[in-house]
Motif scaffolding. Structure first.
Motif, mmCIF file in Angstrom:
data_model
loop_
_atom_site.group_PDB
_atom_site.id
_atom_site.type_symbol
_atom_site.label_atom_id
_atom_site.label_comp_id
_atom_site.label_asym_id
_atom_site.label_seq_id
_atom_site.Cartn_x
_atom_site.Cartn_y
_atom_site.Cartn_z
ATOM 1 N N PHE A 217 105.091 27.459 2.935
ATOM 2 C CA PHE A 217 105.636 28.304 3.998
ATOM 3 C C PHE A 217 105.898 29.733 3.543
ATOM 4 N N SER A 218 105.423 30.089 2.345
ATOM 5 C CA SER A 218 105.756 31.426 1.850
ATOM 6 C C SER A 218 105.017 32.505 2.634
ATOM 7 N N LYS A 219 105.422 33.737 2.404
ATOM 8 C CA LYS A 219 104.975 34.873 3.208
ATOM 9 C C LYS A 219 103.454 35.043 3.174
ATOM 10 N N GLY A 220 102.880 34.950 1.962
ATOM 11 C CA GLY A 220 101.445 35.194 1.810
ATOM 12 C C GLY A 220 100.582 34.199 2.556
ATOM 13 N N GLU A 221 101.144 33.054 2.884
ATOM 14 C CA GLU A 221 100.358 32.008 3.539
ATOM 15 C C GLU A 221 100.375 32.126 5.053
ATOM 16 N N GLN A 222 101.107 33.102 5.580
ATOM 17 C CA GLN A 222 101.228 33.235 7.032
ATOM 18 C C GLN A 222 99.969 33.851 7.648
ATOM 19 N N SER A 223 99.173 34.502 6.779
ATOM 20 C CA SER A 223 98.000 35.207 7.294
ATOM 21 C C SER A 223 96.866 34.245 7.617
ATOM 22 N N LYS A 224 95.766 34.827 8.146
ATOM 23 C CA LYS A 224 94.546 34.050 8.379
ATOM 24 C C LYS A 224 94.057 33.488 7.053
ATOM 25 N N LYS A 225 93.630 32.236 7.034
ATOM 26 C CA LYS A 225 93.078 31.659 5.810
ATOM 27 C C LYS A 225 91.565 31.871 5.845
ATOM 28 N N SER A 226 91.033 32.500 4.780
ATOM 29 C CA SER A 226 89.655 32.981 4.898
ATOM 30 C C SER A 226 88.891 32.993 3.584
ATOM 31 N N PHE A 227 87.588 33.277 3.711
ATOM 32 C CA PHE A 227 86.754 33.638 2.566
ATOM 33 C C PHE A 227 85.847 34.765 3.039
ATOM 34 N N ILE A 228 85.138 35.393 2.083
ATOM 35 C CA ILE A 228 84.292 36.531 2.457
ATOM 36 C C ILE A 228 82.820 36.137 2.416
ATOM 37 N N TYR A 229 82.116 36.496 3.485
ATOM 38 C CA TYR A 229 80.661 36.378 3.499
ATOM 39 C C TYR A 229 80.151 37.808 3.409
ATOM 40 N N GLY A 230 79.478 38.162 2.302
ATOM 41 C CA GLY A 230 79.124 39.557 2.099
ATOM 42 C C GLY A 230 77.635 39.777 1.835
ATOM 43 N N LYS A 231 77.226 41.012 2.055
ATOM 44 C CA LYS A 231 75.841 41.406 1.776
ATOM 45 C C LYS A 231 75.877 42.677 0.936
ATOM 46 N N LEU A 232 74.980 42.747 -0.044
ATOM 47 C CA LEU A 232 74.925 43.905 -0.932
ATOM 48 C C LEU A 232 73.507 44.460 -0.909
ATOM 49 N N GLU A 233 73.386 45.717 -0.530
ATOM 50 C CA GLU A 233 72.068 46.334 -0.470
ATOM 51 C C GLU A 233 72.204 47.810 -0.810
ATOM 52 N N ASN A 234 71.394 48.247 -1.736
ATOM 53 C CA ASN A 234 71.393 49.646 -2.155
ATOM 54 C C ASN A 234 72.800 50.164 -2.460
ATOM 55 N N GLY A 235 73.547 49.346 -3.178
ATOM 56 C CA GLY A 235 74.873 49.790 -3.606
ATOM 57 C C GLY A 235 75.922 49.765 -2.512
ATOM 58 N N LYS A 236 75.537 49.301 -1.335
ATOM 59 C CA LYS A 236 76.517 49.253 -0.245
ATOM 60 C C LYS A 236 76.820 47.806 0.113
ATOM 61 N N THR A 237 78.113 47.562 0.349
ATOM 62 C CA THR A 237 78.481 46.198 0.712
ATOM 63 C C THR A 237 78.902 46.142 2.169
ATOM 64 N N GLN A 238 78.673 44.979 2.708
ATOM 65 C CA GLN A 238 79.061 44.722 4.085
ATOM 66 C C GLN A 238 79.826 43.398 4.024
ATOM 67 N N LEU A 239 81.094 43.416 4.425
ATOM 68 C CA LEU A 239 81.927 42.221 4.242
ATOM 69 C C LEU A 239 82.370 41.635 5.577
ATOM 70 N N LEU A 240 82.438 40.327 5.601
ATOM 71 C CA LEU A 240 82.887 39.648 6.809
ATOM 72 C C LEU A 240 83.902 38.584 6.368
ATOM 73 N N ALA A 241 85.132 38.687 6.867
ATOM 74 C CA ALA A 241 86.125 37.661 6.522
ATOM 75 C C ALA A 241 85.959 36.498 7.499
#
Lengths: 363, 638
Positions: A217-241
């Motif tokens: 029940f601590s504070k940090g657990e109140q948020s959305k529970k997630s992972f990142i799906y990301g793409k890396l191309e030409n030094g640029k990242t695109q992130l999706l939680a």
């Protein structure tokens, strides 16, 4: 384009001890289920990399069932041609001959006491990682890494790191602290961070994935529970939680000061949801009527949630006719509460007051 | 405090009535149903309204007069030298408070709450209930006069407040909660006791699990080691097996080859013998070729013997016929008899000679010697042929020999593979010894492997991991903390009840003791100096010249005095020493003359210090009482 999953802080083996044993067991089951879903997602999206930025296990000595589970999970990912990279976190820190040496995971694990890298020629990628150790947890590692002249043999580069971001309101963090400026200086195409249990983008190319399953029940657990799906191309990242299916731990504060028992019940009823694991923190000042009601609250709201608990943090200022027993009782306890400074004792007096008022009203 | 005037309107049997109460003793008498209790009720209704549950004697509906109309009450009274008036509309629950200024009542408040609070403040009591239980003494209460022993309990009830809460009940409910949490001696285990036990069990389980877990770790390390050792041993055993097998194979190949050689020898010997036999046979056949064949010889013999037979028969018959002819001629020609006879003899002799000669000539042709020689040769030949038959045919022998040579070649070829393999017997023996030892080792290791793995599996399946148990322990630990807090709270609640009791005892009882003693001494004209209760509570002791004793031995009249003393003391104590008017509703109705007289004495003494409103059905009693009181007023109801 390189596609990747970035996750961290699974804390596999966490025993969910804030919950009763049967619910804790259900949580442990769900924990694995969510991780399997995460792996399935990675396979479905045909990602190239699966990055675990620390605290995969809750301890440096996880149970064999958990180890086997992870081995199987990684075998499945590897079988789908996904490359796995792991850094030990502060919970499952690297020790010579320990967990990460003893077991044969089908993954690239960053060990030792320094930053190291794996090369993936077919992706023209170097993956760097800094394994967490217990001995130097207060050091400013990110700052040191930015000063080190790392040989990046490939065009693309990723760093895995488990540390604490000193952003607003979080100064004075302890484990491998770093500031946004320090992160900006490190210079990787993507920095996969772990340690915080909620998704956060530190810079355009550095982020915390958050944990996939809430633990308490601590504070940090109140948020959305997630992972990142990301793409890396030409030094640029695109992130999706991506939010996981894990049940949520929620803590909700209710101020009793202006509420009647009926209103309190309505308020709690309005939250009714079997998927919630909820803790109500009752604060403010409770009326005599409220005190008389509270002992039956738990019974009245049982079954409304996946799990519900009540924390009593309120006070009361009861004035009653001191010529009656109830009045004398309230007066005495109120005096004790007002004179006491120890929070714990106050709570006990408060509880005694509550029990008494409820009893007087009952008989 | 003193009541002055009561006005009733549409109040039960009074459509409109006014009663002057401005005397230190108001004695109201009349027969039953004359309205005594109604006046009593009127006073209470004026003071407290009829909202408070214990303020009224009757329900709201019953208050209305037979004629209907809004029931109203008004009461004038003095308090601390000032005069007040309360008016109430009992139907709409409205109240007005007036204060006398100069000679007129001036409206002070129309707010019901303010009026009610003013009344309580003036009376010095916290609720109507307290007034009812102390200053207003109803008939039913007076019945309690004799129950002096219950006075403690009755007094305690005064504290119970509106809800009539009994402290004892409260305490017992708290005790119930306490019991449900934690037992005391001889009680059933409570929630906490069960949790402690659960924690104990969990702890034991946890330590077991930890032990098992470390054992498991040890076991899994062992299993890992055995996982490596077993295949190594298996490889060595297989290697040794192969070596020994190879040696055996070589040996058996050699043996086979030797056997083949032996066989070859035998077969070739047989072949030699066969050719020898054949040579001999050829010679015999060559020899036999020199002789006519046995068939020819036999045919000749047969012909000869046939011819001989013929010769024999022909000769016989010719000679016989000729002889006979000649004999006949002899007879016919007697002269030539001799000739003829001679002729006969000659012919017969001739035929015999011819036969003999043929016989002699043919005898030389089939000679027995020749046959014997042939037979001998034939026998020899047969012997040879039998010997030959004893042997396989040459073709067979030759093919057998070829086979043997072929197989021999194969064996030789096979043996070539073992060319470099020439272990000594000692070496093989060494291998065998090692194999035996390794096999044992392997068996042991395999058994250990399966056993350890089995134990590991059982342990993994059968035991909960220490982390999970630690979680459960943690949960129980928190639960215990919560329940312990609750338990502490209950104990504090219980202690608070004790405090209330002690306060009641410690603060109220000495005051009560002092006042009861004073009043009792006064009532008994100093016969009894003291009532002791503070220390002996709930027991009450009475003191006189002779000492202390329990009130049981007091006379009925003295007991009444004691009761009045208690009642008054309690009223004073609870009204914070406001001398409340005492309202008696026919208290002496069941008293005998003697007891009533004593009570009247007491009442007249009470009337010296405060107003008494006395209702009775007994005119004489009222008259008597009026006589003994300085200032009194008699009201007769009809």
């Amino acid at each position: 384009m390189i596609k990747f999953i970035h996750t961290s802080d699974w804390h596999l083996g966490a025993n969910f001890s804030v919950l009763p044993p049967d619910l804790a067991e259900a949580r442990r089951q769900e924990h694995r289920k969510v991780l399997e879903e995460l792996a399935d997602f990675a396979i479905e999206k045909k990602v190239d990399l699966f990055l675990v930025a620390g605290d995969l296990f809750n301890s440096s000595n996880p149970g064999s069932a958990d180890i086997t589970f992870v081995k199987n999970l990684f075998a499945k990912l590897s079988g789908s041609n996904i490359k796995i990279f792991i850094i030990p976190g502060n919970h499952d820190a690297y020790e010579v001959g320990g967990l990460w040496d003893k077991n044969d995971f089908d993954a690239n694990i960053f060990k030792g006491s320094n930053i190291s890298s794996f090369e993936i020629p077919e992706l023209d990628l170097s993956v760097f990682g800094y394994p967490t150790r217990r001995s130097n947890r207060h050091e400013r590692i990110i700052s040191e890494i930015s000063k080190t002249n790392l040989e990046k043999r490939s065009k693309n580069s990723i760093l895995l790191f488990h540390g604490s971001w000193e952003n607003f309101g979080r100064e004075g963090e302890k484990d491998y602290p770093f500031s946004t400026d320090e992160i900006l200086k490190v210079g990787f195409d993507y920095i996969a961070l772990g340690n915080y249990h909620q998704f956060a983008e530190v810079t355009q190319n550095a982020a915390f994935s958050g944990n996939p399953v809430g633990l308490d029940f601590s504070k940090g657990e109140q948020s959305k529970k997630s992972f990142i799906y990301g793409k890396l191309e030409n030094g640029k990242t695109q992130l999706l939680a991506i939010e996981t299916s894990a049940k949520k731990f929620l803590t909700q504060n209710i101020d009793l000061t202006t509420l009647s028992p009926a209103q309190l019940l309505t308020e709690i009823n309005s939250q009714k949801d079997n998927n919630k694991l909820i803790r109500f923190e009752l604060s403010g000042i409770a009326s005599m009527e409220m005190l008389a009601y509270l002992p039956s609250l738990e019974q009245d709201i049982s079954g409304l949630f996946g799990y519900v608990e009540i924390r009593e943090n309120f006070t009361s200022h009861i004035t009653a006719d001191s010529n009656t027993y109830l009045g004398m009782y309230c007066k005495k306890l109120q005096e004790k509460i007002d004179a006491e400074k120890d929070e714990e004792k106050i709570k006990i007096y408060q509880k005694a007051l509550e029990i008494g008022v409820a009893l007087f009203n009952k008989i | 405090m003193k009541l002055l005037k009561l006005q009733l309107q549409n109040f039960r049997k009074f459509a409109k009535a006014e009663f002057d109460l401005s005397s230190s003793a108001v004695l109201i008498y009349g027969p039953n149903e004359a309205g005594k209790s109604t006046i009593h009720q009127g006073i209470l209704a004026a003071l407290f309204g009829i909202g408070a549950p214990s303020a009224g004697l009757f329900g709201k509906e019953k208050l209305k007069s037979q004629e209907g109309g809004v029931p109203r009450v008004a009461l004038e009274f003095t308090s601390k030298g000032k005069e007040y008036k309360i008016e109430r509309d009992l139907e709409k629950s409205k109240a007005k408070l007036y204060k006398k200024s100069l000679s007129d009542y001036v409206l002070e408040s129309e707010d019901l709450k303010t009026v009610n609070q003013f009344v309580l403040k003036t009376l010095g009591v916290s609720s109507a209930a307290i007034f009812n239980k102390t200053a207003s003494i109803q008939q039913a209460d007076v019945a309690l006069i004799s129950d002096i022993f219950d006075i403690g309990e009755n007094l305690e009830k005064i504290f119970a407040g509106e809800g009539n809460v009994s402290l004892a009940k409260f305490e017992s409910e708290l005790e119930k909660i306490r019991k449900s949490l934690k037992k005391e001696r001889n009680e059933k285990p409570g929630e906490l006791d069960k949790l402690y036990e659960q924690r104990q069990n969990l702890l034991a389980k946890y330590f077991d699990a930890q032990k098992i877990s470390s054992e498991s770790q040890h076991l899994s390390e062992e299993v890992e080691q055995l996982k490596k050792l077993v295949p190594e041993l298996e490889a060595r055993v297989a290697e040794l097996d192969a070596l020994i097998l190879k040696a055996q194979q070589k040996k058996s190949l050699e043996q086979k080859r030797n056997e083949l050689r032996e066989q070859w020898k035998i077969v070739s010997e047989k072949l030699n013998k066969l050719s020898e036999l054949k040579e001999k046979k050829a010679k015999i056949e060559e020899e036999l070729g020199k002789y006519p064949t046995v068939q020819d010889l036999e045919n000749q013999s047969k012909l000869i013997s046939k011819n001989r037979q013929f010769f024999k028969l022909a000769g016989f018959w010719a000679s016989a016929v000729l002889s006979a002819l000649f004999i006949l001629f002899a007879f016919l020609q007697t002269d030539f008899i001799a000739l003829h006879l001679t002729m006969a003899v000659i012919f017969s002799g001739l035929s015999f000679s011819l036969f003999y000669l043929y016989k002699k000539k043919t005898a030389g042709i089939a000679s027995t010697d020749q046959l014997a020689a042939i037979n001998k040769l034939l026998v020899e030949k047969e012997i040879l042929e039998r010997s030959e038959q004893m042997l396989e045919s040459e073709a067979d022998l030759r093919s057998a020999l070829e086979n043997l040579e072929f197989e021999g070649n194969i064996q030789n070829k096979m043996l070539e593979a073992f060319a470099d393999f020439e272990p000594s017997t000692e070496e093989i023996e060494k291998w065998k010894t090692e194999l035996l030892a390794r096999r044992k080792e392997l068996q042991k290791a395999t058994e250990q492997f399966h056993f350890s793995r089995g134990v590991l599996k059982v342990e993994k399946e059968g035991s909960i991991s220490p982390e999970i148990l630690a979680g459960e322990l943690n949960y129980i630990e928190n639960l215990i903390k919560e329940k312990e807090k609750l338990y502490s709270a209950v104990q504090i609640a219980l202690a608070t009840v004790q405090e209330i009791k002690q306060e009641y005892h410690g603060e109220c009882l000495p005051v009560l003791e002092k006042q009861v003693s004073e009043l009792f001494a006064k009532f008994t004209s100093g016969n009894h100096k003291k009532v002791l209760l503070a220390k002996s509570w709930p027991e009450i002791l009475v003191e006189d010249q002779k000492g202390n004793f329990t009130p049981e031995s007091l006379s009925r009249g003295t007991l009444d005095q004691l009761y009045f003393a208690f009642r008054l003391a309690a009223a004073d104590m609870l009204s914070q020493n406001v001398k409340l008017p005492l309202i008696f509703d026919d208290p002496l109705v069941h008293f005998d003359k003697e007891r009533a007289k004593q009570a009247l004495d007491t009442l007249s003494q009470i009337a010296k210090e405060r107003q008494i409103i006395f209702f009775s059905h007994d005119e004489e009693l009222c008259n008597n009482l009026a006589k003994s009181i300085k200032e009194s007023k008699l009201i007769k109801l009809v």
